[in-house]
Each structure stands twice: as C-alpha cells, then as structure tokens.
Design an enzyme around this catalytic site. Structure first.
Site, PDB file in Angstrom:
ATOM      1  N   GLN A  48       0.854  -1.194   0.000  1.00 35.30           N
ATOM      2  CA  GLN A  48       0.000   0.000   0.000  1.00 35.30           C
ATOM      3  C   GLN A  48       0.889   1.243   0.000  1.00 35.30           C
ATOM      4  O   GLN A  48       1.774   1.364   0.843  1.00 35.30           O
ATOM      5  CB  GLN A  48      -0.910   0.011   1.235  1.00 35.30           C
ATOM      6  CG  GLN A  48      -1.918   1.152   1.180  1.00 35.30           C
ATOM      7  CD  GLN A  48      -2.808   1.226   2.409  1.00 35.30           C
ATOM      8  OE1 GLN A  48      -2.333   1.541   3.499  1.00 35.30           O
ATOM      9  NE2 GLN A  48      -4.082   0.940   2.245  1.00 35.30           N
ATOM     10  N   TYR A  94      -7.396  11.441   3.651  1.00 36.90           N
ATOM     11  CA  TYR A  94      -5.972  11.744   3.526  1.00 36.90           C
ATOM     12  C   TYR A  94      -5.726  12.560   2.249  1.00 36.90           C
ATOM     13  O   TYR A  94      -6.677  12.933   1.552  1.00 36.90           O
ATOM     14  CB  TYR A  94      -5.145  10.445   3.548  1.00 36.90           C
ATOM     15  CG  TYR A  94      -5.211   9.740   4.895  1.00 36.90           C
ATOM     16  CD1 TYR A  94      -4.612  10.309   6.021  1.00 36.90           C
ATOM     17  CD2 TYR A  94      -5.886   8.540   5.051  1.00 36.90           C
ATOM     18  CE1 TYR A  94      -4.685   9.675   7.255  1.00 36.90           C
ATOM     19  CE2 TYR A  94      -5.962   7.904   6.295  1.00 36.90           C
ATOM     20  CZ  TYR A  94      -5.359   8.478   7.387  1.00 36.90           C
ATOM     21  OH  TYR A  94      -5.430   7.867   8.615  1.00 36.90           O
ATOM     22  N   ARG A 128      -7.899   2.323  -2.601  1.00 45.89           N
ATOM     23  CA  ARG A 128      -8.665   2.331  -1.348  1.00 45.89           C
ATOM     24  C   ARG A 128      -9.354   3.677  -1.174  1.00 45.89           C
ATOM     25  O   ARG A 128      -8.708   4.723  -1.207  1.00 45.89           O
ATOM     26  CB  ARG A 128      -7.760   2.043  -0.147  1.00 45.89           C
ATOM     27  CG  ARG A 128      -8.593   1.969   1.117  1.00 45.89           C
ATOM     28  CD  ARG A 128      -8.023   1.095   2.189  1.00 45.89           C
ATOM     29  NE  ARG A 128      -9.164   0.687   3.013  1.00 45.89           N
ATOM     30  CZ  ARG A 128      -9.079   0.253   4.244  1.00 45.89           C
ATOM     31  NH1 ARG A 128      -7.914   0.105   4.795  1.00 45.89           N
ATOM     32  NH2 ARG A 128     -10.161  -0.071   4.925  1.00 45.89           N
ATOM     33  N   GLY A 160      -8.622  -7.029  10.063  1.00 44.16           N
ATOM     34  CA  GLY A 160      -7.478  -6.507  10.797  1.00 44.16           C
ATOM     35  C   GLY A 160      -6.871  -5.288  10.143  1.00 44.16           C
ATOM     36  O   GLY A 160      -7.028  -5.053   8.956  1.00 44.16           O
TER      37      GLY A 160
END
Ligand SMILES: Cc1cc2nc3c(=O)[nH]c(=O)nc-3n(C[C@H](O)[C@H](O)[C@H](O)COP(=O)(O)O)c2cc1C
Length: 289
Positions: free
Chosen positions: A71, A143, A191, A287
């Site tokens: 990522q 972000y 994402r 998670g």
C-alpha cells in the site's frame, strides 16, 4: 520502518498471517518520502538496503502460498499529526489542519503534483523489483488524495478543482503513472471511503461518479468502506461500531462499477460469508493494514 526496511519482527508478523492461510496480505500505508510521512514508514526510495529487505518480506510470505500487496501513500495532508514532519502541512487547498485548526495547510503547486507522480512511478518500480503481487493506492478516508477528490477540502480553480472529473484527476493521474510502470497485467487496487459519515462530507451518492472515473482510469479493484477523521470510529472501528459496520456501501457501488470490490470493518466469519454470497463484494479484509 522509516528507513524503508522492514524489521525482522515485522516480517515475522506478516509471515505468521501467511502461515495461517491468508490469501492476500496488504501492508500498512508506506509513504513515498520523509516529507509526506509525518513520522510514518517510508519506502525510502533512495535507500539501497530497502529493496533487498522488502524482497525478504515478499519471499517469506510467498513461501506459505500467500500474496502480498504494497500500500502506498503520498501523505496525510491536513490529517497530519502536529509537531511531526512539516510544520505547515500540505493539502489540495488552504485547509485547516485537523489537529490544529489555527494552522492552514499549504496548497500543492502544480510542479509539486508532477513530482509526486514521478515518486509514484519510482514506488511502482520498487514494488516490481521487490516482487510484490499488487499495489494499493491509499486514497482513503480524508488523507491527501481524498483532499483533492472531495469538494469540502478542494477549492482549486486549476485542472485539479471544480468538477468531479477535475477533483479526481490527482487520483487518476496516480493510477496512470503507476500503470505506465507496472504494465497492463499488474493489479492496482484503490482504497477509498465512499461515505465520510459527517454533515458536509462526501456522501455515498457523491462517490459513485468518482469510482466510475477510477475504473475508467484502469483501477483493477476498489477497496471500499466509510469514514473520515471527522468520523474516526469508522476508520478505526471499535466493537461498539457494530458488526460489518461498513458493508452497506457495497450494494450501491456494485450497481455502478464492474471491477472487484474489497470491504473491511468489524467482519465476523458469518458477515464475511454473507457479504460474499450477496454478490456485493469479492474480498473481505480483516485486521488493521
Ligand atoms: C492501528 C490501525 C492502523 C491502520 N492503518 C491503516 C493503514 O495504514 N492503511 C489502511 O488502509 N488502513 C489502515 N487502518 C484501517 C484498517 O485497514 C481497517 O479498515 C480497519 O481496521 C477496519 O477493519 P477491521 O475491523 O477488520 O480491523 C488501520 C486501522 C488501525 C486500527
């Protein structure tokens, strides 16, 4: 780690997940450089030790039959922690810093945007060299990339502001920059939070044209959920947020795009199977990554 190398402890952590039978591991966000990292881990593209160490990580995961996705992020922008990294955070526009609203962010110059695209190209090359199986662009929950996409944070009047298409340009240029390096067959995941979950934030309905633009730009899969710093409980869900608390975004997204969908957020085995069987998602994550 900040010097771009994974610690032995970190490698062992991922390897244990691979041994446990996880199909795809996604690393936590790795920042392109120290400037945008705000103290977080960076790819440290200049560090010659970084790729050999990343290769060890990838091989130790592959050994157990799992795949691993890197990522990458170009920064937190207005969400940056105070007193770490640049004193004045960068953003799409002069947004108030989340933690210190008295401080206004510095809008990125066009030249700096072009430099970020070059850094993404270098990051993509790093992923290829180290043997990663996929890349995920961290356009998540408010972000820096989301500060371009969303109208409440983007007041630009150049080609990166205005229409949904212009606001999504920063994101689609990142996809194109990466695609130019990795070629047509390497999976690129994006994402994105589809619902900021606060008054004035981007809604699920607003997000539909954006994911269509991302699909058109060549994204292979979308990693979708909800939240923003204004609704932090969805980025870091507690048990009180409820089971499968962000699964609701998948049904609407499924109607608007044809690429595979990933979903995270307080899933149990039962909610994961239910969501897969509903046909509204293809991969369920568990998670913190
Ligand atoms: C401590 C912590 C760190 C996280 N870091 C990241 C990250 O680097 N990149 C990312 O996309 N999501 C990150 N997340 C969000 C998780 O990927 C995930 O969406 C969230 O934990 C919900 O899934 P879960 O209920 O299965 O944990 C983080 C979450 C936590 C709690």
């Amino acid at each position: 780690m900040q010097d771009g190398t994974e610690s032995e402890e970190g490698i062992r952590y991922y390897e244990e997940r691979a041994k446990g039978g996880v199909g795809l591991i996604k690393t936590g966000a790795m920042f392109l450089d120290e400037k945008t990292a705000q103290g977080g881990p960076t790819l440290a593209l200049h560090n010659t030790r970084a790729i050999p160490k990343a290769t060890v990580l990838v091989e130790r995961v592959h050994r157990w039959g799992s795949k691993i996705c890197l990522q990458i992020s170009c920064g937190t922008g207005r969400n940056g922690m105070p007193n770490i990294g640049e004193r004045v955070p960068i953003s799409s526009s002069a947004n108030p810093s989340f933690y210190d609203p008295e401080t206004l962010c510095r809008p990125l110059e066009t030249e700096e945007i072009k430099e970020i695209m070059k850094d993404f190209e270098a990051g993509a090359q790093y992923a290829l060299n180290a043997g990663f199986d996929a890349l995920e662009i961290h356009g998540h929950a408010g972000y820096l990339i989301d500060q371009f996409i969303s109208p409440q944070w983007n007041q630009r009047t150049d080609e990166y502001g205005g229409s949904w298409e212009n606001r999504t340009r920063f994101a689609t240029e990142i996809v194109e920059a990466i695609r130019g390096v990795v070629g047509p067959d390497f999976p690129i995941i994006f994402r994105i939070s589809l619902d900021h979950m606060y008054q004035g934030g981007r809604t699920l309905e607003d997000s539909m044209p954006i994911i269509q633009l991302l699909e058109k730009a060549g994204v292979d899969a979308l990693d979708i959920d909800s939240g923003s710093y204004e609704s932090m409980d969805y980025i870091f869900p507690t048990r009180y947020t409820g089971e499968a608390c962000m699964a609701y975004v998948c049904e609407e997204a499924r109607k608007h795009v044809n690429i595979p969908l990933l979903n995270a957020g307080n899933h149990s085995m039962e909610t994961a199977v239910d969501l897969l069987e509903s046909g509204n998602a293809d991969i369920i994550s568990f998670g913190a990554n």
